[in-house]
Design a protein around this motif. Structure first.
Motif, mmCIF file in Angstrom:
data_model
loop_
_atom_site.group_PDB
_atom_site.id
_atom_site.type_symbol
_atom_site.label_atom_id
_atom_site.label_comp_id
_atom_site.label_asym_id
_atom_site.label_seq_id
_atom_site.Cartn_x
_atom_site.Cartn_y
_atom_site.Cartn_z
ATOM 1 N N LYS A 132 46.932 36.190 37.673
ATOM 2 C CA LYS A 132 48.052 35.840 38.540
ATOM 3 C C LYS A 132 47.580 35.190 39.839
ATOM 4 C CE LYS A 132 51.197 39.427 36.862
ATOM 5 N NZ LYS A 132 52.033 40.598 37.249
ATOM 6 N N ASP A 133 46.359 35.430 40.191
ATOM 7 C CA ASP A 133 45.774 34.868 41.416
ATOM 8 C C ASP A 133 44.291 34.676 41.155
ATOM 9 O OD1 ASP A 133 44.770 34.195 43.869
ATOM 10 O OD2 ASP A 133 45.638 35.897 44.950
ATOM 11 N N MET A 134 43.889 33.468 40.801
ATOM 12 C CA MET A 134 42.519 33.198 40.383
ATOM 13 C C MET A 134 41.565 32.924 41.548
ATOM 14 S SD MET A 134 42.593 33.539 37.126
ATOM 15 C CE MET A 134 41.054 32.766 36.614
ATOM 16 N N LEU A 135 42.099 32.879 42.763
ATOM 17 C CA LEU A 135 41.263 32.525 43.904
ATOM 18 C C LEU A 135 40.317 33.660 44.278
ATOM 19 C CD1 LEU A 135 43.887 30.791 46.226
ATOM 20 C CD2 LEU A 135 42.159 29.689 44.786
ATOM 21 N N TYR A 136 39.035 33.311 44.473
ATOM 22 C CA TYR A 136 38.086 34.278 45.018
ATOM 23 C C TYR A 136 38.323 34.377 46.516
ATOM 24 C CZ TYR A 136 35.378 34.557 40.704
ATOM 25 O OH TYR A 136 34.974 34.787 39.419
ATOM 26 N N LYS A 137 38.168 35.558 47.064
ATOM 27 C CA LYS A 137 38.473 35.780 48.477
ATOM 28 C C LYS A 137 37.236 35.680 49.365
ATOM 29 C CE LYS A 137 42.290 37.102 46.457
ATOM 30 N NZ LYS A 137 43.349 36.132 46.176
ATOM 31 N N TRP A 138 36.065 35.961 48.817
ATOM 32 C CA TRP A 138 34.864 35.947 49.646
ATOM 33 C C TRP A 138 33.778 35.103 48.991
ATOM 34 C CZ3 TRP A 138 36.986 40.328 47.431
ATOM 35 C CH2 TRP A 138 36.322 40.829 46.300
ATOM 36 N N THR A 166 34.629 50.400 39.157
ATOM 37 C CA THR A 166 33.744 50.873 40.226
ATOM 38 C C THR A 166 32.282 50.646 39.871
ATOM 39 O OG1 THR A 166 33.732 53.109 39.281
ATOM 40 C CG2 THR A 166 35.377 52.633 40.984
ATOM 41 N N GLU A 167 32.018 50.076 38.688
ATOM 42 C CA GLU A 167 30.642 49.850 38.251
ATOM 43 C C GLU A 167 30.227 48.391 38.355
ATOM 44 O OE1 GLU A 167 29.765 51.384 34.436
ATOM 45 O OE2 GLU A 167 30.319 53.447 34.928
ATOM 46 N N ALA A 168 31.094 47.486 37.919
ATOM 47 C CA ALA A 168 30.784 46.050 37.947
ATOM 48 C C ALA A 168 32.106 45.303 38.055
ATOM 49 C CB ALA A 168 30.027 45.636 36.696
ATOM 50 N N LEU A 169 32.339 44.661 39.191
ATOM 51 C CA LEU A 169 33.649 44.090 39.488
ATOM 52 C C LEU A 169 33.923 42.812 38.708
ATOM 53 C CD1 LEU A 169 36.179 44.273 41.298
ATOM 54 C CD2 LEU A 169 34.978 42.795 42.926
ATOM 55 N N ASN A 170 35.131 42.753 38.162
ATOM 56 C CA ASN A 170 35.667 41.512 37.629
ATOM 57 C C ASN A 170 37.004 41.278 38.324
ATOM 58 O OD1 ASN A 170 35.875 39.178 36.037
ATOM 59 N ND2 ASN A 170 37.087 40.258 34.496
ATOM 60 N N ASP A 171 38.105 41.707 37.726
ATOM 61 C CA ASP A 171 39.411 41.580 38.355
ATOM 62 C C ASP A 171 39.738 42.814 39.181
ATOM 63 O OD1 ASP A 171 39.673 39.170 37.123
ATOM 64 O OD2 ASP A 171 41.034 39.865 35.542
ATOM 65 N N PHE A 172 40.632 42.614 40.165
ATOM 66 C CA PHE A 172 41.065 43.765 40.953
ATOM 67 C C PHE A 172 42.505 43.568 41.408
ATOM 68 C CE2 PHE A 172 39.318 40.828 44.098
ATOM 69 C CZ PHE A 172 40.262 40.861 45.115
ATOM 70 N N LYS A 173 43.162 44.671 41.710
ATOM 71 C CA LYS A 173 44.519 44.670 42.246
ATOM 72 C C LYS A 173 44.606 45.850 43.214
ATOM 73 C CE LYS A 173 48.039 43.982 39.523
ATOM 74 N NZ LYS A 173 49.112 44.214 38.497
#
Length: 218
Positions: A132-138, A166-173
């Motif tokens: 829904k939001d593909m933009l990386y923030k950092w 909490t182990e290896a980040l991909n998507d988050f909300k």
């Protein structure tokens, strides 16, 4: 103390070993130094290793952890470990989380960079990175983007359907007020000139140097 059996994940143990063993070596600690016998005498506390930047000629101007906030999103970098791409430690992580041999931006990475981060939603709106939001923030930089100085985030295929891992980040909300502490892998192929963080969210931009750009010191 309560006799409680703590369930510690394999990933947590692995990360502890990587940050302590690899990081200690990078900072010149002597693993053969004599140890105090377990006779009740106080033992020296091992230094907390947050990075191995000095190994690559980068002298910190700011100590970790470092927090950057923009547009209601907070990004804290707790630890950063630079590993040769085919080192034993990097290969273990690549196999465990099924990181591919290249990323979208980097076909032949030289380095596997492992970070521990916390992201916090301080806004009143949902913050997410998914379909829904593909933009990386950092974004992280060791040199100018014109010199291939940007690190590229890489997807852990093993966790591609596990949001807020909490182990290896991909998507988050993240809902308002929600935080997530996790680990993220990035690939790199350039030189090491400085170390900067750029955070961008809903039009707000904030940057922070951990190792200052030498050009700005002139």
């Amino acid at each position: 103390m309560k006799k409680t059996i703590l369930k510690v994940s394999t990933a947590a143990l692995l990360l502890t070993q990587i940050f302590s063993v690899v990081g200690a070596s990078a900072q010149g600690l002597n693993p053969s130094a004599p140890r105090v016998a377990a006779t009740g005498a106080p033992q020296a506390t091992a230094p907390i290793v947050t990075d191995n930047l000095a190994k690559y000629g980068l002298k910190k101007d700011v100590e970790l952890p470092v927090t950057v906030t923009a547009g209601g999103l907070s990004y804290t970098l707790h630890k950063v470990m630079i590993l040769d791409f085919n080192s034993k430690e990097a290969v273990v992580l690549r196999k465990k989380y099924q990181y591919e041999d290249s990323s979208d931006m980097i076909a032949h990475p030289k380095y596997f960079v492992w970070t521990k981060i916390t992201i916090t939603n301080k806004s009143q709106n949902l913050v997410q990175r998914n379909y829904k939001d593909m933009l990386y923030k950092w974004r992280l930089f060791f040199d100018s983007g014109m010199n291939n100085g940007e690190l590229d985030k890489v997807m852990p295929i093993a966790n591609r359907f596990k949001p807020n891992s909490t182990e290896a980040l991909n998507d988050f909300k993240l809902k308002p007020g929600q935080s997530l502490t996790t680990y993220q892998a990035l690939y790199y192929e350039g030189e090491f000139k400085y170390f900067g963080i750029l955070l961008e969210h809903i039009g707000a931009i904030k940057s922070q140097y951990v190792v200052n750009d030498p050009e700005t010191k002139r």
